[in-house]
Design a protein around this motif. Structure first.
Motif, PDB file in Angstrom:
ATOM      1  N   GLU A 100       0.363  -1.366   0.086  1.00  0.00           N
ATOM      2  CA  GLU A 100      -0.158  -0.084   0.344  1.00  0.00           C
ATOM      3  C   GLU A 100       0.517   1.272  -0.177  1.00  0.00           C
ATOM      4  N   ALA A 101       2.464   0.888   0.624  1.00  0.00           N
ATOM      5  CA  ALA A 101       2.748   2.388   0.655  1.00  0.00           C
ATOM      6  C   ALA A 101       3.660   2.617  -0.191  1.00  0.00           C
ATOM      7  N   LEU A 102       3.987   2.073  -1.404  1.00  0.00           N
ATOM      8  CA  LEU A 102       4.558   1.660  -2.406  1.00  0.00           C
ATOM      9  C   LEU A 102       3.554   2.740  -2.993  1.00  0.00           C
ATOM     10  N   ALA A 103       2.045   1.857  -3.747  1.00  0.00           N
ATOM     11  CA  ALA A 103       0.988   2.422  -4.398  1.00  0.00           C
ATOM     12  C   ALA A 103       1.096   4.583  -4.045  1.00  0.00           C
ATOM     13  N   GLU A 104       1.168   4.725  -2.534  1.00  0.00           N
ATOM     14  CA  GLU A 104       1.226   5.986  -2.478  1.00  0.00           C
ATOM     15  C   GLU A 104       2.850   6.576  -2.763  1.00  0.00           C
ATOM     16  N   LEU A 105       3.156   5.971  -3.132  1.00  0.00           N
ATOM     17  CA  LEU A 105       4.509   6.536  -3.043  1.00  0.00           C
ATOM     18  C   LEU A 105       4.278   6.605  -5.027  1.00  0.00           C
ATOM     19  N   ALA A 106       3.982   5.682  -5.526  1.00  0.00           N
ATOM     20  CA  ALA A 106       3.594   5.671  -6.914  1.00  0.00           C
ATOM     21  C   ALA A 106       2.510   6.724  -7.289  1.00  0.00           C
ATOM     22  N   ARG A 107       2.119   6.792  -6.872  1.00  0.00           N
ATOM     23  CA  ARG A 107       0.825   7.976  -6.636  1.00  0.00           C
ATOM     24  C   ARG A 107       1.747   9.471  -6.508  1.00  0.00           C
ATOM     25  N   GLN A 108       2.249   9.833  -5.969  1.00  0.00           N
ATOM     26  CA  GLN A 108       2.757  11.094  -5.623  1.00  0.00           C
ATOM     27  C   GLN A 108       4.523  10.910  -6.768  1.00  0.00           C
ATOM     28  N   ALA A 109       4.656  10.421  -7.447  1.00  0.00           N
ATOM     29  CA  ALA A 109       5.582  10.154  -7.608  1.00  0.00           C
ATOM     30  C   ALA A 109       5.018  11.293  -8.922  1.00  0.00           C
ATOM     31  N   GLY A 110       6.721  12.468  -9.530  1.00  0.00           N
ATOM     32  CA  GLY A 110       6.629  13.351 -10.123  1.00  0.00           C
ATOM     33  C   GLY A 110       5.693  14.549  -9.668  1.00  0.00           C
ATOM     34  N   SER A 111       4.703  14.441  -8.698  1.00  0.00           N
ATOM     35  CA  SER A 111       4.247  15.382  -7.883  1.00  0.00           C
ATOM     36  C   SER A 111       5.032  15.773  -6.565  1.00  0.00           C
ATOM     37  N   PHE A 141       7.146  13.171  -5.240  1.00  0.00           N
ATOM     38  CA  PHE A 141       9.209  12.900  -5.372  1.00  0.00           C
ATOM     39  C   PHE A 141       8.821  12.343  -6.751  1.00  0.00           C
ATOM     40  N   ASP A 142      10.597  12.371  -7.022  1.00  0.00           N
ATOM     41  CA  ASP A 142      11.379  12.029  -8.236  1.00  0.00           C
ATOM     42  C   ASP A 142      11.273  11.217  -8.772  1.00  0.00           C
ATOM     43  N   LYS A 143      10.214  11.299  -9.987  1.00  0.00           N
ATOM     44  CA  LYS A 143       9.631   9.893 -10.651  1.00  0.00           C
ATOM     45  C   LYS A 143      10.808   8.576 -10.272  1.00  0.00           C
ATOM     46  N   GLU A 144      11.654   9.150 -10.921  1.00  0.00           N
ATOM     47  CA  GLU A 144      13.687   8.137 -11.342  1.00  0.00           C
ATOM     48  C   GLU A 144      13.493   7.039 -10.026  1.00  0.00           C
ATOM     49  N   THR A 145      13.754   8.388  -8.990  1.00  0.00           N
ATOM     50  CA  THR A 145      14.112   7.490  -7.547  1.00  0.00           C
ATOM     51  C   THR A 145      12.611   6.788  -7.000  1.00  0.00           C
ATOM     52  N   THR A 146      11.300   7.519  -7.440  1.00  0.00           N
ATOM     53  CA  THR A 146      10.613   6.145  -6.456  1.00  0.00           C
ATOM     54  C   THR A 146      10.469   5.202  -7.652  1.00  0.00           C
ATOM     55  N   ALA A 147      10.693   4.907  -8.683  1.00  0.00           N
ATOM     56  CA  ALA A 147      10.546   3.459  -9.656  1.00  0.00           C
ATOM     57  C   ALA A 147      11.954   2.744  -8.809  1.00  0.00           C
ATOM     58  N   CYS A 148      12.455   3.621  -8.156  1.00  0.00           N
ATOM     59  CA  CYS A 148      14.045   2.736  -8.707  1.00  0.00           C
ATOM     60  C   CYS A 148      13.493   2.298  -7.500  1.00  0.00           C
ATOM     61  N   TRP A 149      13.196   2.764  -5.997  1.00  0.00           N
ATOM     62  CA  TRP A 149      12.544   2.773  -4.747  1.00  0.00           C
ATOM     63  C   TRP A 149      11.461   1.663  -5.396  1.00  0.00           C
ATOM     64  N   ILE A 150      10.457   1.217  -5.682  1.00  0.00           N
ATOM     65  CA  ILE A 150       9.642   0.583  -6.247  1.00  0.00           C
ATOM     66  C   ILE A 150      10.232  -0.814  -6.589  1.00  0.00           C
ATOM     67  N   GLN A 151      11.286  -1.167  -7.116  1.00  0.00           N
ATOM     68  CA  GLN A 151      12.033  -2.420  -7.943  1.00  0.00           C
ATOM     69  C   GLN A 151      12.411  -2.828  -6.697  1.00  0.00           C
ATOM     70  N   ILE A 152      13.229  -2.347  -5.759  1.00  0.00           N
ATOM     71  CA  ILE A 152      13.794  -2.801  -4.835  1.00  0.00           C
ATOM     72  C   ILE A 152      12.974  -3.378  -3.870  1.00  0.00           C
ATOM     73  N   MET A 153      11.945  -2.721  -3.100  1.00  0.00           N
ATOM     74  CA  MET A 153      11.046  -3.149  -2.288  1.00  0.00           C
ATOM     75  C   MET A 153       9.775  -4.538  -3.074  1.00  0.00           C
ATOM     76  N   ALA A 154      10.166  -4.512  -4.186  1.00  0.00           N
ATOM     77  CA  ALA A 154       9.355  -5.315  -5.520  1.00  0.00           C
ATOM     78  C   ALA A 154       8.056  -6.218  -4.722  1.00  0.00           C
ATOM     79  N   ASN A 155       9.210  -7.070  -4.014  1.00  0.00           N
ATOM     80  CA  ASN A 155       8.763  -8.307  -3.420  1.00  0.00           C
ATOM     81  C   ASN A 155       8.238  -8.363  -1.997  1.00  0.00           C
ATOM     82  N   VAL A 156       8.685  -7.174  -1.628  1.00  0.00           N
ATOM     83  CA  VAL A 156       8.492  -7.554  -0.265  1.00  0.00           C
ATOM     84  C   VAL A 156       6.612  -7.327   0.471  1.00  0.00           C
TER      85      VAL A 156
END
Lengths: 143, 329
Positions: free
Chosen positions: B301-312, B314-329
């Motif tokens: 849920e937290a990653l979905a929230e971050l994704a929703r706010q990416a670009g507004s 949070f920096d898009k690339e940084t957020t995408a990188c974090w989502i990738q790192i935590m993808a399987n948590v």
């Protein structure tokens, strides 16, 4: 000062919803909220000035907004940081030593910064400035 | 970096007077110096399962780790003693590859509490930069010591609103994100972790009741809370121990890339890349932490929230990188 200001490589823009005329026409007491915890009244003080951040740095063309016994509010063309120490050069011999307290972006090349006078010299300069501002207000109000 | 699927951590509120811990955190200790309690969900109060003085064998700890139905606790009054024991043993377990990396992080997080107490209570936090640096060095040494499994780290970490827990989690996430963004130099990572450990130091001046207030905060309270990056930045800048990028992490971690953040409302590239990185790590930990103001989100849920706010926000690339790192948590 106008010439030096125009020669500065970075110059502040007027705040959003203000133009040169409305900005410089404003005179009088600064806004004060009923629950304000400020110790001193602020007087609108609209001038072009230069801000020197460090020796050897290019001066920034700034706009002064208001002045109180404690400090000066300015508009700078770029972000300033809390704790930045600077000297404001006004028309004439006045130079004010300041320490930036906080800064907030209002728009492109428009950063509102609150600053405190730094030491005795700054305070003496500020007192002189306040006397001028008060007589300016009195003139404007026909007193 | 390697990520594997792990079960979502079970969460239950800590009972009053007790502090939760991950059983793996006890691995560096040869014996218990505090009483140990366990509780199954909804079966309060916790019951004593190990009295102080009892030897801690590897088999006993393995059994505790494997029993996912029970949460472990120590008395709140004993937490400091446990922290001190683990702090004294830090040098022994930090690079001990016989202990799983996530368990070492859990130990380190408890050990850091006593260190962090000094940072939080110091009159001048600038003088505590060396302590923060030591915590940061430990976090980086640990994360560089072996293959990183972010899911295991998340599961072993504490997730409450204590400043030391938030600081160590955010330092760990910031380093993971730094590595994900291509930073591998130890010195650089230690500086990122140091900025992350100290990022909320300006909150020390905010009354606890304002920080944890239920319901809507009034304007004065909001202003006070929003001043914490300025307070921390000024104090640490005056101390003269931190580099500019570290200071920017403290000052700009609540700025948004669209200019809607605070304290300066700057946008885009005016926000230092390390502060952009910290912003993502900080919000992820805040969203997944047990807080008095709201229940925690799951990592997904937290990653979905971050994704929703990416670009507004949070920096898009940084957020995408974090989502990738935590993808399987």
């Amino acid at each position: 000062m106008a010439k030096a200001w125009r020669a500065a490589s970075q110059r502040a823009s007027f705040p959003p919803n203000e133009n040169e005329q409305s900005f410089f026409e404003a005179v009088g007491l600064g806004p004060r909220r009923f629950d304000s915890r400020r110790r001193h009244y602020r007087f609108l003080f609209r001038r072009r000035a230069l801000l020197m951040l460090a020796a050897g740095d290019e001066p920034l063309g700034i706009l002064t907004v208001d002045v109180s016994r404690a400090g000066l509010a300015i508009i700078a063309p770029r972000q300033l940081f809390p704790g930045d120490v600077a000297v404001v050069v006004l028309a004439g011999p006045d130079r004010l030593a300041l320490c930036v307290d906080r800064c907030r972006r209002l728009g492109p090349q428009c950063y509102a910064a609150a600053s405190k006078f730094r030491h005795e010299a700054g305070e003496a300069g500020a007192r002189q400035l306040l006397r001028e501002v008060r007589s300016e207000i009195a003139r404007a109000e026909g007193l | 970096m390697h990520a594997k699927a792990v079960a979502l951590p079970r969460r239950q509120d800590s009972p009053a007077g007790f502090e939760r811990l991950h059983p793996g955190a006890l691995r560096p200790l040869g014996r218990l110096d505090v009483d140990l309690f366990a509780m199954r969900p909804g079966k309060a109060p916790p019951i004593l399962i190990g009295a102080r003085g009892v030897a801690l064998s590897r088999g006993k700890i393995d059994a505790l780790v494997q029993d996912e139905e029970r949460d472990l606790f120590v008395r709140s009054g004993d937490y400091r003693a446990l922290s001190k024991c683990l702090l004294e043993a830090t040098a022994n377990y930090l690079r001990d590859e016989s202990i799983p990396q996530a368990d070492r992080f859990a130990s380190l997080q408890i050990a850091a509490a006593i260190h962090f107490e000094r940072v939080w209570e110091a009159a001048d936090p600038g003088s505590c930069v060396p302590i923060a640096r030591r915590i940061a060095e430990s976090v980086v040494a640990l994360l560089q010591a072996g293959e990183i499994v972010p899911g295991d780290l998340f599961r072993a970490a504490l997730h409450d609103d204590r400043p030391s827990v938030h600081a160590t989690n955010v330092a760990c996430y910031a380093v993971l994100l730094g590595i994900g963004r291509g930073m591998h130099g130890q010195r650089e990572l230690v500086r990122i972790a140091t900025g992350a450990v100290l990022h909320d130091v300006g909150k020390r001046v905010i009354p606890i009741e304002t920080l944890h207030k239920h319901g809507r905060r009034d304007e004065t309270e909001r202003n006070l809370i929003e001043s914490h990056p300025i307070v921390g930045f000024r104090e640490l800048r005056d101390g003269g121990e931190l580099d500019w990028p570290e200071l920017m992490m403290v000052y700009q971690h609540h700025e948004h890339v669209d200019g809607s953040g605070y304290p300066a409302a700057v946008c885009g590239e005016e926000i230092h890349p390390w502060a952009q990185l910290l912003a993502v790590a900080n919000v992820f930990d805040a969203l997944t932490a047990e807080q008095m103001r709201r229940p925690p989100l799951t990592p997904r849920e937290a990653l979905a929230e971050l994704a929703r706010q990416a670009g507004s926000h949070f920096d898009k690339e940084t957020t995408a990188c974090w989502i990738q790192i935590m993808a399987n948590v």
